[in-house]
Design a protein around this motif. Structure first.
Motif, PDB file in Angstrom:
ATOM      1  N   ASN A 130      18.593 -58.695  47.919  1.00  0.00           N
ATOM      2  CA  ASN A 130      17.955 -59.859  48.733  1.00  0.00           C
ATOM      3  C   ASN A 130      19.024 -60.612  49.357  1.00  0.00           C
ATOM      4  O   ASN A 130      18.768 -61.858  49.130  1.00  0.00           O
ATOM      5  CB  ASN A 130      16.914 -60.464  47.805  1.00  0.00           C
ATOM      6  CG  ASN A 130      16.073 -61.232  48.798  1.00  0.00           C
ATOM      7  OD1 ASN A 130      15.991 -61.347  49.923  1.00  0.00           O
ATOM      8  ND2 ASN A 130      15.138 -62.151  48.021  1.00  0.00           N
ATOM      9  N   TYR A 174      19.838 -63.193  46.430  1.00  0.00           N
ATOM     10  CA  TYR A 174      18.575 -64.087  46.030  1.00  0.00           C
ATOM     11  C   TYR A 174      17.777 -63.569  44.830  1.00  0.00           C
ATOM     12  O   TYR A 174      16.874 -64.112  44.245  1.00  0.00           O
ATOM     13  CB  TYR A 174      17.850 -64.381  47.109  1.00  0.00           C
ATOM     14  CG  TYR A 174      18.505 -65.309  47.987  1.00  0.00           C
ATOM     15  CD1 TYR A 174      18.899 -66.696  47.879  1.00  0.00           C
ATOM     16  CD2 TYR A 174      19.277 -64.929  49.138  1.00  0.00           C
ATOM     17  CE1 TYR A 174      19.402 -67.684  48.424  1.00  0.00           C
ATOM     18  CE2 TYR A 174      20.067 -65.783  49.838  1.00  0.00           C
ATOM     19  CZ  TYR A 174      20.008 -67.007  49.610  1.00  0.00           C
ATOM     20  OH  TYR A 174      20.842 -67.941  50.407  1.00  0.00           O
ATOM     21  N   GLN A 220      15.459 -71.415  47.786  1.00  0.00           N
ATOM     22  CA  GLN A 220      15.819 -70.546  48.720  1.00  0.00           C
ATOM     23  C   GLN A 220      15.221 -70.645  49.921  1.00  0.00           C
ATOM     24  O   GLN A 220      16.121 -70.217  50.830  1.00  0.00           O
ATOM     25  CB  GLN A 220      14.723 -69.141  48.215  1.00  0.00           C
ATOM     26  CG  GLN A 220      14.900 -68.381  47.184  1.00  0.00           C
ATOM     27  CD  GLN A 220      13.958 -67.317  46.692  1.00  0.00           C
ATOM     28  OE1 GLN A 220      13.447 -66.634  47.748  1.00  0.00           O
ATOM     29  NE2 GLN A 220      14.029 -66.760  45.562  1.00  0.00           N
ATOM     30  N   VAL A 259      20.576 -62.273  52.400  1.00  0.00           N
ATOM     31  CA  VAL A 259      20.310 -62.482  53.804  1.00  0.00           C
ATOM     32  C   VAL A 259      20.710 -61.857  54.978  1.00  0.00           C
ATOM     33  O   VAL A 259      19.990 -61.368  55.832  1.00  0.00           O
ATOM     34  CB  VAL A 259      20.512 -64.082  54.327  1.00  0.00           C
ATOM     35  CG1 VAL A 259      20.187 -64.630  55.529  1.00  0.00           C
ATOM     36  CG2 VAL A 259      20.026 -64.916  53.139  1.00  0.00           C
ATOM     37  N   ASN A 288      20.123 -74.268  57.516  1.00  0.00           N
ATOM     38  CA  ASN A 288      21.131 -74.087  58.417  1.00  0.00           C
ATOM     39  C   ASN A 288      20.596 -74.159  60.016  1.00  0.00           C
ATOM     40  O   ASN A 288      21.260 -74.702  60.694  1.00  0.00           O
ATOM     41  CB  ASN A 288      21.967 -72.742  58.343  1.00  0.00           C
ATOM     42  CG  ASN A 288      23.102 -72.687  59.259  1.00  0.00           C
ATOM     43  OD1 ASN A 288      23.495 -73.566  59.556  1.00  0.00           O
ATOM     44  ND2 ASN A 288      23.170 -71.398  59.549  1.00  0.00           N
ATOM     45  N   TYR A 302      27.094 -71.819  55.066  1.00  0.00           N
ATOM     46  CA  TYR A 302      25.993 -70.993  55.084  1.00  0.00           C
ATOM     47  C   TYR A 302      26.210 -69.536  55.311  1.00  0.00           C
ATOM     48  O   TYR A 302      25.523 -68.628  54.923  1.00  0.00           O
ATOM     49  CB  TYR A 302      24.760 -71.507  56.259  1.00  0.00           C
ATOM     50  CG  TYR A 302      23.987 -72.536  55.518  1.00  0.00           C
ATOM     51  CD1 TYR A 302      22.892 -72.082  54.672  1.00  0.00           C
ATOM     52  CD2 TYR A 302      24.567 -73.814  55.656  1.00  0.00           C
ATOM     53  CE1 TYR A 302      22.099 -73.131  53.997  1.00  0.00           C
ATOM     54  CE2 TYR A 302      23.520 -74.832  55.311  1.00  0.00           C
ATOM     55  CZ  TYR A 302      22.368 -74.501  54.246  1.00  0.00           C
ATOM     56  OH  TYR A 302      21.534 -75.295  53.845  1.00  0.00           O
ATOM     57  N   TYR A 327      18.632 -72.703  50.863  1.00  0.00           N
ATOM     58  CA  TYR A 327      19.733 -71.850  51.095  1.00  0.00           C
ATOM     59  C   TYR A 327      19.595 -70.691  52.470  1.00  0.00           C
ATOM     60  O   TYR A 327      20.634 -70.378  52.835  1.00  0.00           O
ATOM     61  CB  TYR A 327      20.100 -71.002  49.813  1.00  0.00           C
ATOM     62  CG  TYR A 327      20.757 -71.774  48.624  1.00  0.00           C
ATOM     63  CD1 TYR A 327      21.694 -72.819  48.899  1.00  0.00           C
ATOM     64  CD2 TYR A 327      20.361 -71.742  47.272  1.00  0.00           C
ATOM     65  CE1 TYR A 327      22.304 -73.589  48.009  1.00  0.00           C
ATOM     66  CE2 TYR A 327      20.923 -72.527  46.454  1.00  0.00           C
ATOM     67  CZ  TYR A 327      21.645 -73.391  46.529  1.00  0.00           C
ATOM     68  OH  TYR A 327      22.369 -74.105  45.563  1.00  0.00           O
ATOM     69  N   ARG A 328      18.439 -70.642  52.743  1.00  0.00           N
ATOM     70  CA  ARG A 328      18.286 -69.726  53.576  1.00  0.00           C
ATOM     71  C   ARG A 328      18.336 -70.269  54.989  1.00  0.00           C
ATOM     72  O   ARG A 328      18.533 -69.815  56.084  1.00  0.00           O
ATOM     73  CB  ARG A 328      17.098 -68.558  53.492  1.00  0.00           C
ATOM     74  CG  ARG A 328      17.256 -67.731  52.527  1.00  0.00           C
ATOM     75  CD  ARG A 328      16.016 -66.867  52.448  1.00  0.00           C
ATOM     76  NE  ARG A 328      16.241 -65.928  51.427  1.00  0.00           N
ATOM     77  CZ  ARG A 328      16.263 -64.641  51.249  1.00  0.00           C
ATOM     78  NH1 ARG A 328      15.806 -64.102  52.466  1.00  0.00           N
ATOM     79  NH2 ARG A 328      16.289 -63.771  50.462  1.00  0.00           N
ATOM     80  N   TYR A 329      17.231 -71.315  55.004  1.00  0.00           N
ATOM     81  CA  TYR A 329      16.947 -71.786  56.477  1.00  0.00           C
ATOM     82  C   TYR A 329      17.226 -73.305  56.850  1.00  0.00           C
ATOM     83  O   TYR A 329      16.790 -73.682  57.927  1.00  0.00           O
ATOM     84  CB  TYR A 329      15.197 -71.801  56.623  1.00  0.00           C
ATOM     85  CG  TYR A 329      14.703 -70.429  56.211  1.00  0.00           C
ATOM     86  CD1 TYR A 329      15.174 -69.451  57.131  1.00  0.00           C
ATOM     87  CD2 TYR A 329      14.084 -70.010  55.006  1.00  0.00           C
ATOM     88  CE1 TYR A 329      14.771 -67.988  56.882  1.00  0.00           C
ATOM     89  CE2 TYR A 329      13.579 -68.724  54.731  1.00  0.00           C
ATOM     90  CZ  TYR A 329      13.810 -67.900  55.686  1.00  0.00           C
ATOM     91  OH  TYR A 329      13.369 -66.390  55.522  1.00  0.00           O
ATOM     92  N   ASN A 375      20.517 -56.304  54.438  1.00  0.00           N
ATOM     93  CA  ASN A 375      19.713 -56.059  53.277  1.00  0.00           C
ATOM     94  C   ASN A 375      20.303 -54.967  52.312  1.00  0.00           C
ATOM     95  O   ASN A 375      20.055 -54.026  52.463  1.00  0.00           O
ATOM     96  CB  ASN A 375      18.340 -55.925  53.552  1.00  0.00           C
ATOM     97  CG  ASN A 375      17.307 -56.181  52.342  1.00  0.00           C
ATOM     98  OD1 ASN A 375      17.824 -56.490  51.191  1.00  0.00           O
ATOM     99  ND2 ASN A 375      15.909 -55.567  52.616  1.00  0.00           N
ATOM    100  N   ASN A 417      27.490 -68.289  52.204  1.00  0.00           N
ATOM    101  CA  ASN A 417      26.118 -68.034  51.251  1.00  0.00           C
ATOM    102  C   ASN A 417      25.421 -66.655  51.710  1.00  0.00           C
ATOM    103  O   ASN A 417      25.185 -66.177  50.678  1.00  0.00           O
ATOM    104  CB  ASN A 417      25.261 -69.172  51.333  1.00  0.00           C
ATOM    105  CG  ASN A 417      25.642 -70.413  50.335  1.00  0.00           C
ATOM    106  OD1 ASN A 417      26.418 -70.168  49.377  1.00  0.00           O
ATOM    107  ND2 ASN A 417      24.847 -71.331  50.319  1.00  0.00           N
ATOM    108  N   TYR A 418      25.141 -66.485  52.997  1.00  0.00           N
ATOM    109  CA  TYR A 418      24.700 -65.282  53.233  1.00  0.00           C
ATOM    110  C   TYR A 418      25.276 -64.067  52.905  1.00  0.00           C
ATOM    111  O   TYR A 418      24.712 -63.009  52.787  1.00  0.00           O
ATOM    112  CB  TYR A 418      24.558 -65.297  54.848  1.00  0.00           C
ATOM    113  CG  TYR A 418      23.542 -66.441  55.418  1.00  0.00           C
ATOM    114  CD1 TYR A 418      22.475 -67.086  54.784  1.00  0.00           C
ATOM    115  CD2 TYR A 418      23.715 -66.833  56.964  1.00  0.00           C
ATOM    116  CE1 TYR A 418      21.873 -68.170  55.222  1.00  0.00           C
ATOM    117  CE2 TYR A 418      23.093 -67.960  57.266  1.00  0.00           C
ATOM    118  CZ  TYR A 418      21.999 -68.566  56.397  1.00  0.00           C
ATOM    119  OH  TYR A 418      21.157 -69.479  57.024  1.00  0.00           O
TER     120      TYR A 418
END
Length: 187
Positions: free
Chosen positions: A82, A69, A11, A84, A18, A60, A14-16, A87, A63-64
């Protein structure tokens, strides 16, 4: 409903990741541009960094947009939450799934699968905890025609791969035989 999530480390990546990668690439671009240079060779590095920045951010942002998630599933529906960006909550009835692509369905098990429904899609990475159980639940509850099409496509892909491999083996064997004949003539 059974809940599926990604491990904490996945997580975070995949989220941060980038943010860190973009920061490093932008810093390098600014350093290349602002530092005095006698020749123009540094522009190659700037171009490479710009291309990398584009590719990483495109990956990314995809992915977002498509990858939840947190996924809950039962025998009738999938509830994806969930995300990114935005919401949002996406509810998919398993009998509304039109197709499954990517991943094991395209002979690349380490890539994500995409669930297509009503003109939309949701992605699921293989790093999902109990990914195989999730995929089994989805496949056992989709429409029979979707399941049959997936099996047919996978079978065709497998036979194509087998024929390509056997053709390569034949070519290599013929090359080896011709080399051995050439060596025997020279002796």
């Amino acid at each position: 409903m059974k809940k599926y999530t990604y491990p904490v480390m996945a997580q975070i990546i995949y989220r941060y990741a980038n943010l860190f990668i973009s920061f490093v690439l932008l810093t390098q671009i600014f350093v290349f541009i602002l530092s005095p240079h006698k020749n123009w060779n540094y522009l190659y590095f700037v171009a490479i960094n710009l291309i990398l920045l584009y590719v990483v951010n495109r990956f990314y942002f995809k992915n977002y947009r498509y990858f939840p998630y947190s996924i809950e599933i039962d025998d009738e529906k999938i509830v994806c939450t969930n995300f990114v960006i935005k919401n949002r909550v996406v509810e998919i009835k398993l009998n509304e799934i039109d197709n499954l692509t990517g991943g094991v369905f395209s002979q690349r098990p380490s890539t994500p699968i995409y669930i297509h429904f009503k003109g939309e899609q949701i992605g699921v990475n293989p790093h999902l905890k109990d990914y195989n159980k999730f995929l089994t639940t989805v496949l056992s509850n989709v429409k029979q025609e979707v399941y049959n099409n997936l099996l047919k496509h996978m079978q065709i892909s497998t036979t194509e791969k087998i024929t390509k491999i056997s053709e390569r083996i034949k070519k290599n064997n013929s090359k080896t035989k011709s080399k051995s004949k050439f060596k025997s003539k020279n002796k």
